[in-house]
Design a protein around this motif. Structure first.
Motif, PDB file in Angstrom:
ATOM      1  N   ALA A  15       0.826  -1.207   0.000  1.00 37.13           N
ATOM      2  CA  ALA A  15       0.000   0.000   0.000  1.00 37.13           C
ATOM      3  C   ALA A  15       0.862   1.261   0.000  1.00 37.13           C
ATOM      4  CB  ALA A  15      -0.936   0.001   1.199  1.00 37.13           C
ATOM      5  N   PHE A  16       2.094   1.151   0.437  1.00 34.26           N
ATOM      6  CA  PHE A  16       3.019   2.291   0.481  1.00 34.26           C
ATOM      7  C   PHE A  16       3.422   2.753  -0.910  1.00 34.26           C
ATOM      8  CE2 PHE A  16       3.253   1.428   4.841  1.00 34.26           C
ATOM      9  CZ  PHE A  16       4.020   2.376   5.495  1.00 34.26           C
ATOM     10  N   GLN A  17       3.149   1.976  -1.938  1.00 37.54           N
ATOM     11  CA  GLN A  17       3.608   2.297  -3.291  1.00 37.54           C
ATOM     12  C   GLN A  17       3.070   3.620  -3.803  1.00 37.54           C
ATOM     13  OE1 GLN A  17       2.869  -1.040  -5.858  1.00 37.54           O
ATOM     14  NE2 GLN A  17       3.963  -2.449  -4.538  1.00 37.54           N
ATOM     15  N   THR A  18       1.960   4.092  -3.275  1.00 35.09           N
ATOM     16  CA  THR A  18       1.351   5.328  -3.774  1.00 35.09           C
ATOM     17  C   THR A  18       1.735   6.561  -2.959  1.00 35.09           C
ATOM     18  OG1 THR A  18      -0.629   4.986  -2.436  1.00 35.09           O
ATOM     19  CG2 THR A  18      -0.642   4.053  -4.670  1.00 35.09           C
ATOM     20  N   LEU A  19       2.534   6.392  -1.919  1.00 35.20           N
ATOM     21  CA  LEU A  19       2.860   7.520  -1.042  1.00 35.20           C
ATOM     22  C   LEU A  19       3.969   8.401  -1.599  1.00 35.20           C
ATOM     23  CD1 LEU A  19       2.854   5.823   2.488  1.00 35.20           C
ATOM     24  CD2 LEU A  19       0.973   6.931   1.277  1.00 35.20           C
ATOM     25  N   THR A  20       3.939   9.667  -1.209  1.00 36.23           N
ATOM     26  CA  THR A  20       5.040  10.578  -1.536  1.00 36.23           C
ATOM     27  C   THR A  20       6.178  10.325  -0.547  1.00 36.23           C
ATOM     28  OG1 THR A  20       4.323  12.325  -0.036  1.00 36.23           O
ATOM     29  CG2 THR A  20       3.378  12.331  -2.279  1.00 36.23           C
ATOM     30  N   LEU A  21       7.323  10.919  -0.810  1.00 39.04           N
ATOM     31  CA  LEU A  21       8.479  10.750   0.072  1.00 39.04           C
ATOM     32  C   LEU A  21       8.184  11.309   1.470  1.00 39.04           C
ATOM     33  CD1 LEU A  21      11.353   9.681   0.268  1.00 39.04           C
ATOM     34  CD2 LEU A  21      12.159  11.932  -0.478  1.00 39.04           C
ATOM     35  N   SER A  22       7.564  12.463   1.558  1.00 39.17           N
ATOM     36  CA  SER A  22       7.251  13.047   2.871  1.00 39.17           C
ATOM     37  C   SER A  22       6.242  12.195   3.636  1.00 39.17           C
ATOM     38  CB  SER A  22       6.708  14.469   2.713  1.00 39.17           C
ATOM     39  OG  SER A  22       7.723  15.330   2.252  1.00 39.17           O
ATOM     40  N   GLU A  23       5.269  11.638   2.947  1.00 40.43           N
ATOM     41  CA  GLU A  23       4.300  10.748   3.597  1.00 40.43           C
ATOM     42  C   GLU A  23       4.995   9.500   4.127  1.00 40.43           C
ATOM     43  OE1 GLU A  23       0.382  11.848   0.881  1.00 40.43           O
ATOM     44  OE2 GLU A  23       1.701  10.211   0.268  1.00 40.43           O
ATOM     45  N   LEU A  24       5.876   8.941   3.308  1.00 40.32           N
ATOM     46  CA  LEU A  24       6.649   7.774   3.731  1.00 40.32           C
ATOM     47  C   LEU A  24       7.499   8.111   4.947  1.00 40.32           C
ATOM     48  CD1 LEU A  24       7.571   4.852   3.173  1.00 40.32           C
ATOM     49  CD2 LEU A  24       9.311   5.802   1.661  1.00 40.32           C
ATOM     50  N   HIS A  25       8.123   9.295   4.964  1.00 39.63           N
ATOM     51  CA  HIS A  25       8.952   9.711   6.098  1.00 39.63           C
ATOM     52  C   HIS A  25       8.130   9.827   7.381  1.00 39.63           C
ATOM     53  CE1 HIS A  25      12.386  11.571   3.482  1.00 39.63           C
ATOM     54  NE2 HIS A  25      12.449  10.259   3.567  1.00 39.63           N
ATOM     55  N   ILE A  26       6.935  10.372   7.289  1.00 41.10           N
ATOM     56  CA  ILE A  26       6.062  10.478   8.472  1.00 41.10           C
ATOM     57  C   ILE A  26       5.799   9.093   9.063  1.00 41.10           C
ATOM     58  CG2 ILE A  26       3.655  10.889   9.161  1.00 41.10           C
ATOM     59  CD1 ILE A  26       4.956  13.464   9.112  1.00 41.10           C
ATOM     60  N   ILE A  27       5.471   8.144   8.210  1.00 40.13           N
ATOM     61  CA  ILE A  27       5.142   6.804   8.695  1.00 40.13           C
ATOM     62  C   ILE A  27       6.382   6.093   9.214  1.00 40.13           C
ATOM     63  CG2 ILE A  27       4.232   4.548   8.049  1.00 40.13           C
ATOM     64  CD1 ILE A  27       2.265   6.068   6.225  1.00 40.13           C
ATOM     65  N   GLN A  28       7.512   6.235   8.525  1.00 41.59           N
ATOM     66  CA  GLN A  28       8.753   5.628   9.017  1.00 41.59           C
ATOM     67  C   GLN A  28       9.093   6.165  10.406  1.00 41.59           C
ATOM     68  OE1 GLN A  28      11.336   6.830   5.779  1.00 41.59           O
ATOM     69  NE2 GLN A  28      11.529   4.712   5.075  1.00 41.59           N
ATOM     70  N   LEU A  29       9.023   7.469  10.564  1.00 44.69           N
ATOM     71  CA  LEU A  29       9.348   8.083  11.849  1.00 44.69           C
ATOM     72  C   LEU A  29       8.355   7.660  12.925  1.00 44.69           C
ATOM     73  CD1 LEU A  29      11.585   9.868  12.892  1.00 44.69           C
ATOM     74  CD2 LEU A  29      10.180  11.862  12.401  1.00 44.69           C
ATOM     75  N   ALA A  30       7.091   7.551  12.565  1.00 46.09           N
ATOM     76  CA  ALA A  30       6.077   7.099  13.521  1.00 46.09           C
ATOM     77  C   ALA A  30       6.370   5.685  14.005  1.00 46.09           C
ATOM     78  CB  ALA A  30       4.688   7.165  12.891  1.00 46.09           C
ATOM     79  N   ILE A  31       6.762   4.810  13.100  1.00 48.90           N
ATOM     80  CA  ILE A  31       7.080   3.423  13.466  1.00 48.90           C
ATOM     81  C   ILE A  31       8.245   3.392  14.450  1.00 48.90           C
ATOM     82  CG2 ILE A  31       8.008   1.229  12.602  1.00 48.90           C
ATOM     83  CD1 ILE A  31       6.445   1.821   9.961  1.00 48.90           C
ATOM     84  N   GLU A  73       0.819  15.037   6.254  1.00 50.76           N
ATOM     85  CA  GLU A  73      -0.324  14.638   7.086  1.00 50.76           C
ATOM     86  C   GLU A  73      -1.626  14.916   6.373  1.00 50.76           C
ATOM     87  OE1 GLU A  73      -3.762  15.713   8.627  1.00 50.76           O
ATOM     88  OE2 GLU A  73      -2.347  17.369   8.440  1.00 50.76           O
ATOM     89  N   ASP A  74      -1.738  16.078   5.741  1.00 53.38           N
ATOM     90  CA  ASP A  74      -2.975  16.451   5.070  1.00 53.38           C
ATOM     91  C   ASP A  74      -3.302  15.470   3.946  1.00 53.38           C
ATOM     92  OD1 ASP A  74      -5.209  18.266   4.712  1.00 53.38           O
ATOM     93  OD2 ASP A  74      -4.224  18.857   2.845  1.00 53.38           O
ATOM     94  N   SER A  75      -2.307  15.123   3.150  1.00 57.60           N
ATOM     95  CA  SER A  75      -2.566  14.178   2.062  1.00 57.60           C
ATOM     96  C   SER A  75      -2.782  12.760   2.592  1.00 57.60           C
ATOM     97  CB  SER A  75      -1.448  14.220   1.023  1.00 57.60           C
ATOM     98  OG  SER A  75      -0.199  13.989   1.606  1.00 57.60           O
ATOM     99  N   LEU A  76      -2.063  12.374   3.650  1.00 57.53           N
ATOM    100  CA  LEU A  76      -2.287  11.051   4.253  1.00 57.53           C
ATOM    101  C   LEU A  76      -3.684  10.937   4.844  1.00 57.53           C
ATOM    102  CD1 LEU A  76       0.979  10.113   6.188  1.00 57.53           C
ATOM    103  CD2 LEU A  76      -0.098   8.830   4.349  1.00 57.53           C
ATOM    104  N   PHE A  77      -4.163  12.018   5.418  1.00 59.06           N
ATOM    105  CA  PHE A  77      -5.491  12.019   6.022  1.00 59.06           C
ATOM    106  C   PHE A  77      -6.566  11.744   4.966  1.00 59.06           C
ATOM    107  CE2 PHE A  77      -9.334  14.024   7.743  1.00 59.06           C
ATOM    108  CZ  PHE A  77      -9.377  13.432   8.999  1.00 59.06           C
ATOM    109  N   ASN A  78      -6.352  12.239   3.766  1.00 58.00           N
ATOM    110  CA  ASN A  78      -7.338  12.070   2.696  1.00 58.00           C
ATOM    111  C   ASN A  78      -7.081  10.864   1.798  1.00 58.00           C
ATOM    112  OD1 ASN A  78      -9.016  14.417   3.187  1.00 58.00           O
ATOM    113  ND2 ASN A  78      -7.190  15.597   2.654  1.00 58.00           N
ATOM    114  N   ARG A  79      -5.917  10.279   1.883  1.00 61.20           N
ATOM    115  CA  ARG A  79      -5.542   9.175   1.006  1.00 61.20           C
ATOM    116  C   ARG A  79      -6.134   7.852   1.495  1.00 61.20           C
ATOM    117  NH1 ARG A  79      -1.461   9.057  -2.753  1.00 61.20           N
ATOM    118  NH2 ARG A  79      -0.472  10.927  -1.942  1.00 61.20           N
TER     119      ARG A  79
END
Length: 153
Positions: A15-31, A73-79
């Protein structure tokens, strides 16, 4: 196990295949931060992500980090994303169910959806195939494609 280890199920990784680099960074850092703080990820407890930490890990200024975090965050919230469960049933989900801006502190607090929390925190290594790597191994990559390629390899 290293505190900087990013671990997620391969189902979620697809599911991560559609994320932008910043979105991926948010999730990596959260993990990583969920493990580092000992709080883990949950659907009812917000996880704080600090712009200073984001800036340090991903090599940018604090102001740029906070702006990137807010946009991601804004794009992740809507994605949305979808996957098939172990019974072959289609499940549709979003990434984030709630966010709180802490402008005066340069941070955000996120609450991930159930599908994301399960895809990150319920890994047994036997029934579920998973991907793992150190955050430092992808933190300096400047393209979402290079980060995705690294994860796939």
């Amino acid at each position: 196990m290293s505190k900087e280890l990013v671990v997620k199920t391969n189902r979620l990784n697809q599911a991560f295949q559609t994320l932008t680099l910043s979105e991926l960074h948010i999730i990596q850092l959260a993990i990583v931060d969920a493990r580092d703080t000992g709080t883990g990820l949950s659907t009812d407890q917000p996880l704080r992500i600090d712009a200073l930490r984001f800036a340090h890990v991903f090599g940018t200024s604090r102001q740029n980090a906070y702006q990137r975090m807010k946009e991601a965050e804004d794009s992740l919230f809507n994605r949305r994303f979808s996957f098939y469960d172990e019974n072959g049933k289609l499940i549709k989900s979003r990434w984030i169910q709630q966010v709180k801006y802490l402008d005066d502190e340069g941070a955000i607090e996120l609450v991930f959806t159930l599908a994301v929390v399960q895809g990150i925190s319920q890994i047994d290594g036997i029934k579920e195939f998973f991907t793992q790597y150190l955050l430092s191994q992808t933190a300096q990559l400047k393209s979402v494609y290079s980060a995705r390629l690294y994860e796939l390899l």
